[in-house]
Design an enzyme around this catalytic site. Structure first.
Site, PDB file in Angstrom:
ATOM      1  N   GLY A  62      -9.518 -11.931  -0.216  1.00 24.22           N
ATOM      2  CA  GLY A  62     -10.720 -11.472   0.473  1.00 24.22           C
ATOM      3  C   GLY A  62     -11.394 -10.381  -0.339  1.00 24.22           C
ATOM      4  O   GLY A  62     -11.645  -9.285   0.175  1.00 24.22           O
ATOM      5  N   GLU A  91     -12.197 -15.368  -2.233  1.00 21.70           N
ATOM      6  CA  GLU A  91     -13.151 -15.011  -1.183  1.00 21.70           C
ATOM      7  C   GLU A  91     -13.699 -16.300  -0.587  1.00 21.70           C
ATOM      8  O   GLU A  91     -13.978 -17.261  -1.310  1.00 21.70           O
ATOM      9  CB  GLU A  91     -14.286 -14.163  -1.778  1.00 21.70           C
ATOM     10  N   ILE A  92     -13.858 -16.325   0.742  1.00 17.67           N
ATOM     11  CA  ILE A  92     -14.271 -17.551   1.428  1.00 17.67           C
ATOM     12  C   ILE A  92     -15.792 -17.704   1.500  1.00 17.67           C
ATOM     13  O   ILE A  92     -16.302 -18.800   1.675  1.00 17.67           O
ATOM     14  CB  ILE A  92     -13.655 -17.593   2.852  1.00 17.67           C
ATOM     15  N   ASN A 108     -10.203 -20.788   0.767  1.00 20.10           N
ATOM     16  CA  ASN A 108      -9.679 -20.288   2.035  1.00 20.10           C
ATOM     17  C   ASN A 108      -8.203 -19.954   1.820  1.00 20.10           C
ATOM     18  O   ASN A 108      -7.345 -20.833   1.814  1.00 20.10           O
ATOM     19  CB  ASN A 108      -9.833 -21.350   3.130  1.00 20.10           C
ATOM     20  N   THR A 109      -7.921 -18.685   1.630  1.00 18.43           N
ATOM     21  CA  THR A 109      -6.564 -18.244   1.309  1.00 18.43           C
ATOM     22  C   THR A 109      -5.572 -18.591   2.406  1.00 18.43           C
ATOM     23  O   THR A 109      -4.424 -18.960   2.135  1.00 18.43           O
ATOM     24  CB  THR A 109      -6.549 -16.726   1.065  1.00 18.43           C
ATOM     25  N   CYS A 151      -7.475  -5.729   1.336  1.00 19.75           N
ATOM     26  CA  CYS A 151      -8.245  -4.496   1.573  1.00 19.75           C
ATOM     27  C   CYS A 151      -9.274  -4.680   2.678  1.00 19.75           C
ATOM     28  O   CYS A 151     -10.156  -5.549   2.580  1.00 19.75           O
ATOM     29  CB  CYS A 151      -8.944  -4.055   0.290  1.00 19.75           C
ATOM     30  N   ASP A 154     -10.732  -8.405   8.119  1.00 15.60           N
ATOM     31  CA  ASP A 154     -11.302  -8.529   9.461  1.00 15.60           C
ATOM     32  C   ASP A 154     -10.202  -8.247  10.484  1.00 15.60           C
ATOM     33  O   ASP A 154      -9.156  -8.897  10.470  1.00 15.60           O
ATOM     34  CB  ASP A 154     -11.846  -9.948   9.642  1.00 15.60           C
ATOM     35  N   THR A 168     -13.356  -0.517  -3.221  1.00 15.55           N
ATOM     36  CA  THR A 168     -14.066  -1.585  -2.516  1.00 15.55           C
ATOM     37  C   THR A 168     -15.331  -1.058  -1.844  1.00 15.55           C
ATOM     38  O   THR A 168     -15.462   0.135  -1.553  1.00 15.55           O
ATOM     39  CB  THR A 168     -13.174  -2.226  -1.443  1.00 15.55           C
ATOM     40  N   GLU A 169     -16.248  -1.961  -1.583  1.00 18.02           N
ATOM     41  CA  GLU A 169     -17.488  -1.590  -0.898  1.00 18.02           C
ATOM     42  C   GLU A 169     -17.187  -1.027   0.485  1.00 18.02           C
ATOM     43  O   GLU A 169     -17.771  -0.024   0.910  1.00 18.02           O
ATOM     44  CB  GLU A 169     -18.403  -2.811  -0.775  1.00 18.02           C
TER      45      GLU A 169
END
EC number: 2.1.1.33
Length: 271
Positions: A100, A123-124, A154-155, A174, A177, A250-251
């Site tokens: 992710g 990343e999905i 999709n991990t 990190c 959700d 990360t953002e």
């Protein structure tokens, strides 16, 4: 035109191409919904097993290929998973996995701080993957980021189809959700079943890093990691240079910092 003239022309074109600066993408052009249901059917390609993954597409410089061509498994930069790939390219060289990865902040930080390691982001969200991929291409054009790559996948559904057993040194999760509703807990990226997959892929003494700004989710991470027989908690986290990077790379981490929020981290080692 003789052969010598043709070669000179090709060399001139190559020199011109090298001088052309590739603009880095802007995040505003790649925004999309923050949440995607990972339990939905996968509608984009994925490998049936790790033998179908050609790592030379993701780290082309190491394999002598064009470093500016992108293979991201998105509509714009597709990947075709064939039954057979180059045997050399099927041997994974990935050391660090960012699950992710979002807009790739941690991936780029790991790339810079661990130049001898290969980082891979999963990343999905397709648009977000395109952003990271196009930033990687811009950096590669400047001679950087040859040890980092990204893919749309999709991990939760397909992670073991990319990597061999005992192949990864570090896995990073990190600011995932939190899925606050109890009925959606099964969508959380940390649970008993997935932790067994992570342990399967990690090398002996490999580490998993989980950070969040949601204390309830952190407690969930702690509960599941501490009771899993394949992991033991690392106590001296402050001595781990990778743990320091996930704090603000990360953002989402930077956003929490701006808002003066709290962050909670747990690092565990495979036993």
């Amino acid at each position: 035109m003789n052969t010598t003239q043709e070669n000179n022309k090709d060399n001139q074109i190559e020199q011109i191409e090298k001088k052309v600066k590739i603009q880095k993408p802007k995040k505003a052009d790649f925004r999309m919904h923050a949440h995607v249901n990972p339990l939905n059917e996968t509608l984009f390609p994925y490998p049936l097993n790790y033998n179908q993954v050609d790592w030379s597409l993701h780290y082309p410089k190491k394999f002598g290929k064009d470093p500016l061509k992108l293979y991201l498994n998105t509509l714009e930069y597709p990947i075709s998973y064939d039954d057979q790939v180059n045997p050399e390219g099927s041997q994974s060289i990935v050391d660090f996995l960012d699950i992710g990865c979002g807009f790739g902040g941690l991936c780029f930080a790991l790339s810079q701080n661990y130049p001898d390691k290969y980082t891979f982001g999963m990343e999905i969200r397709g648009k977000v993957v395109n952003y990271v991929g196009e930033k990687i291409r811009a950096l590669r054009n400047e001679g950087e980021a040859h040890n980092v790559s990204v893919i749309r996948t999709n991990t939760m559904r397909h992670l073991p189809q990319y990597f061999r057993k005992n192949s990864l040194e570090k896995i990073f999760i990190c600011f995932p959700d939190p899925h606050f509703k109890k009925k959606n807990y099964r969508r959380r990226i940390v649970n008993s079943g997935l932790l067994s997959e992570y342990a399967y892929l990690l090398k002996s003494n490999g580490r998993i890093y989980c950070i969040t700004d949601v204390e309830e989710l952190h407690n969930w991470h702690v509960q599941h990691l501490e009771k899993h027989k394949m992991f033991k908690r690392v106590q001296d986290v402050e001595e781990d240079s990778a743990a320091k990077l996930i704090w603000n790379s990360t953002e989402e981490g930077k956003k929490v910092e701006r808002n003066k929020g709290s962050k909670f981290i747990i690092v565990c080692e495979k036993v």
